[in-house]
Each structure stands twice: as structure tokens, then as C-alpha cells.
Design an enzyme around this catalytic site. Structure first.
Site, mmCIF file in Angstrom:
data_model
loop_
_atom_site.group_PDB
_atom_site.id
_atom_site.type_symbol
_atom_site.label_atom_id
_atom_site.label_comp_id
_atom_site.label_asym_id
_atom_site.label_seq_id
_atom_site.Cartn_x
_atom_site.Cartn_y
_atom_site.Cartn_z
ATOM 1 N N CYS A 88 0.807 -1.220 0.000
ATOM 2 C CA CYS A 88 0.000 0.000 0.000
ATOM 3 C C CYS A 88 0.843 1.274 0.000
ATOM 4 C CB CYS A 88 -0.952 0.012 1.194
ATOM 5 S SG CYS A 88 -2.078 -1.385 1.212
ATOM 6 N N CYS A 213 -14.022 0.507 8.203
ATOM 7 C CA CYS A 213 -13.224 -0.035 7.109
ATOM 8 C C CYS A 213 -13.295 0.889 5.896
ATOM 9 C CB CYS A 213 -13.747 -1.411 6.699
ATOM 10 S SG CYS A 213 -14.032 -2.564 8.081
ATOM 11 N N LYS A 342 -10.828 6.584 4.012
ATOM 12 C CA LYS A 342 -12.208 6.337 4.401
ATOM 13 C C LYS A 342 -13.190 6.865 3.366
ATOM 14 C CE LYS A 342 -15.229 4.683 7.109
ATOM 15 N NZ LYS A 342 -16.164 4.672 6.001
ATOM 16 N N HIS A 346 -9.386 3.088 -1.675
ATOM 17 C CA HIS A 346 -7.952 2.778 -1.697
ATOM 18 C C HIS A 346 -7.522 2.115 -3.005
ATOM 19 C CE1 HIS A 346 -3.992 1.895 -0.534
ATOM 20 N NE2 HIS A 346 -4.185 0.755 0.101
#
Length: 402
Positions: A88, A213, A342, A346
Site C-alpha cells: 500500500c 473499514c 475512508k 484505496h
């Protein structure tokens, strides 16, 4: 002694696509959207770019293993283009390559671009990674929410935090990001969500609920970098130059998973990277000197422990700071002022550069409705992998005069 890269490299221009379910575009079109904005912002022609780095993580479901998709989509002038991947932190890794090339004098102007096109897979979360032969021995049946939920459990155990207290703090973290994201036209999710709704959402992995999440999205972000001297020669005002103060990475070496010294309540690599970044940037008291920061809020518990790992909250004190509004948009050190993972989701290759994009806009006073009052130093943080086996990056930016 290595002297680092503080103020050796300036951000000449940046661009960012709209993040979301971009069914109308492929990865190439998303790159072009971000690149066009960056090019116009930099005020240069593509032929002036001497080298480029492309960040893309999920190559099997995305653009493939080569860097040619960026060269083709952006019509680069037959320059060297390198594709990088580092979990990431992939976007930050691309940015680091471009910055180091300029700092080393290998080229005058370099490009970093990150992209990920994930929604077309039809998969609800991140597609599976080809991770080699060793990891399955360490994490059979692993899930991302599951392992970060274990961080929450470890945090509660270490600091004797009641579950309801932690849940309320995590809800405040997510609610804060949704308020900020609602002001950002490039975010994926743009609706405020109350703490009561967040706490009442379905459970994903105890104690993490749905709103703890981050989601999956498509997106691209781009940065063009050069030296401060060249930036000034191209017409950039000295007082409007954003420079890189520090760029640091720290990777797990097995200590977290193989020994008992690590109790799972914090991220060791983030602490290592932060210490090096502060030293490189000349920061002595980050809680007093930093104006804003973006962290890798893949889960709300990750954001909470990162506040402590970065030395902004004392160990066990992040819950108090969160509840006091210390990290809100009107607080002392705003966190996720653009909405964070959030609200953006992503797209792995783009996220690190997207964070830099927000720091860049804020430092230049160009962030619109979410603009902060005269920020001077901003920090970005990525965490790739899992709490016990990961790569962490910490980058710091500021005006050249700062």
C-alpha cells in the site's frame, strides 16, 4: 554522513483524478486525467520530463507488470519509465523514485504517477495477491479486517480500555473523515455520517464495523518534481514552492511475528520511519510543529494507533485526543482533512500520491472549502501489508521557506 533530501526537491505540479467507481474509464484514462492536471499546474511540456515512475500494485487485474502503459497513455518522449510496487506504499514508492532521481541529478524533472483500477474485477474487497511461498505458513485464512481487529483487541488489553470507549473513539475518527470528505469533490464518498449510525453498522471483524473499514475504488494521482532552482527558473514564486522535507521507509524484518517483544498494539515500522523522517526534516516536537497529516486509515483502529506511532499522541492517549477534537478540521493538527482512505477508497497505487496532493494544495492555499489556516508542515503516512509484516512510509512536506 548522509545528509538526506531536505529542501533539495520541489513539487512543480500535481494532479489527481476523481476517485470512485469509474466504470467509464480504464487505468490509462485515469492516468491521463491526473497527468493533464499536473502538467497544466507545472506549466511544462511532456518533452521536458526526463524520467518517470509508475506505481501500480495489482498488476494481474490492472495494467500488467510493465511500465509501458504509462509511457503509452501519457505519450512520454521515449524516456525511462520504471514500474514499482510496495504494497500500500506503492504510490509513495513511485514518488520516492522520482524525488531521488532529481536529488541525485540524474534528471532535471521527473514524474511520479500511481493508478489502480479495481472496481472492474467485481470483487468486494481487494483481489488476492500473489505473495510467494512463505506467508501462507504465517497467516492461514487471514483477512485484512481480521488482523487489524486484533490490533484493536491488543490495544484494549494493553491500556485497559473498555470496548464501548474504544468503539466511540473509532466512530469519532470515521465521522470526522466523512465530514471532511463531504467537502472534497474528488472523494468517492461525500456524505457526512453520524457516530450513532457508525456504531450501529454491521460488524465486520469484532470490534470493527462497516464504517471502520475503508472501501475499494478506482483512481490515479500524479506529481511532477524538480529542483527549487529549476522551479524558480520556470516562473514559480519562491514563496510558493512546496519542497520535500523527508521521505522514509521502514519494512518489517520478522521481529513482530517471530518474537514476544511486540504485543500487537502498535505498528513498529511506522515508529521507525517516523523517527527517521523527523530527524531528516529537523523536527524536534512533531505535536507542536506539524500543521496537518494524512495517515493510512485502512481501518479506523489503524488511524488511532498511528497517531501514537507518529508521536503526536502519547501511548494510550490517542482516544483522549480524538474525543477532544484534537485531530478535527478545527483542531490543533487536522488529520485526513481531505477525507482520507475512508472517503476516497484505496486504489493502492494512487493513495500515497493522493495524500501528497492534499498537502500540496493546503500548503499553497488552494484546498477550497476544506482549506486550513496557513499550514506550514504536513505529513503523509502509508502502511502496506499487515500489522506483523508490512512496509511503512512517512513523508514530510512544507514551503521552501519553512
Amino acid at each position: 554522513m548522509a545528509e538526506g533530501i531536505r529542501d533539495k526537491v520541489a513539487v512543480l505540479g500535481m494532479g489527481c483524478s476523481r476517485f470512485g467507481e469509474r466504470w467509464d474509464m480504464g487505468a490509462e484514462e485515469l492516468m491521463e486525467e491526473a497527468f493533464s492536471e499536473a502538467l497544466a499546474d507545472a506549466g511544462i511540456e511532456p518533452r521536458q520530463i526526463g524520467a518517470a515512475w509508475l506505481g501500480s500494485c495489482m498488476d494481474e487485474v490492472n495494467i500488467g507488470k510493465s511500465a509501458t502503459p504509462a509511457s503509452l497513455a501519457l505519450r512520454l518522449d521515449n524516456i525511462p519509465v520504471t514500474r514499482v510496487e510496495n504494497y500500500c506504499a506503492t504510490g509513495t514508492e513511485a514518488f520516492r523514485g522520482a524525488v531521488y532521481a532529481v536529488a541525485a541529478g540524474a534528471c532535471d524533472i521527473a514524474l511520479a504517477i500511481g493508478v489502480e483500477k479495481l472496481k472492474d474485477t467485481g470483487y468486494g474487497g481487494l483481489p488476492g495477491l500473489e505473495i510467494g511461498s512463505l506467508p501462507p505458513l504465517w497467516w492461514p485464512n487471514l483477512s485484512a479486517p481480521g488482523v487489524f481487529a486484533q490490533v484493536a483487541s491488543a490495544y484494549m488489553a494493553r491500556y485497559r480500555v473498555p470496548r464501548d470507549t474504544l468503539k466511540r473513539a473509532l466512530a469519532e475518527i470515521s465521522a470526522k473523515s466523512h465530514v471532511n470528505g463531504a467537502k472534497n469533490p474528488k472523494a468517492h464518498l461525500r456524505k457526512p455520517v453520524s457516530c450513532d449510525v457508525i456504531m450501529g453498522a454491521p460488524m465486520i471483524a469484532e470490534p470493527l464495523g462497516l464504517f471502520d473499514c475503508c472501501g475499494v475504488s478506482d483512481g490515479s494521482a500524479c506529481a511532477i518534481v524538480t529542483t527549487p532552482q529549476i522551479a524558480r527558473s520556470l516562473g514559480k514564486h519562491p514563496d510558493q514552492l512546496v519542497t520535500v522535507k523527508a521521505l522514509q521507509l521502514a519494512l518489517s524484518n520478522g521481529a513482530e511475528g517471530g518474537y514476544n517483544d511486540w504485543d500487537g498494539s502498535y505498528i513498529l515500522t511506522t515508529r521507525k520511519a517516523a523517527q527517521r523522517a523527523y530527524a531528516e526534516a529537523g523536527i524536534k516536537k512533531p505535536r507542536e510543529e506539524l500543521s496537518m497529516f494524512e495517515v493510512h486509515d485502512c481501518f479506523s483502529i489503524t488511524e488511532l494507533v498511528t497517531m501514537e506511532d507518529l508521536g503526536l499522541s502519547e501511548d494510550g492517549g490517542a482516544i483522549r485526543d480524538v474525543m477532544d477534537g484534537f485531530y478535527n478540521a478545527d483542531g490543533k493538527i487536522p488529520c485526513q482533512i481531505d477525507g482520507g482512505l475512508k472517503c476516497f477508497g484505496h486504489p493502492i497505487g494512487a493513495s500515497g500520491i493522493r495524500m501528497v496532493y492534499e498537502m500540496y494544495l493546503q500548503l499553497l492555499g488552494r484546498a477550497g472549502k476544506r482549506q486550513l489556516n496557513a499550514p506550514s508542515l504536513g505529513l503523509t503516512h502509508n502502511l502496506g501489508g499487515h500489522p506483523f509484516r508490512n512496509v511503512a512510509s512517512v513523508s514530510i512536506f512544507g514551503l521552501h521557506s519553512a
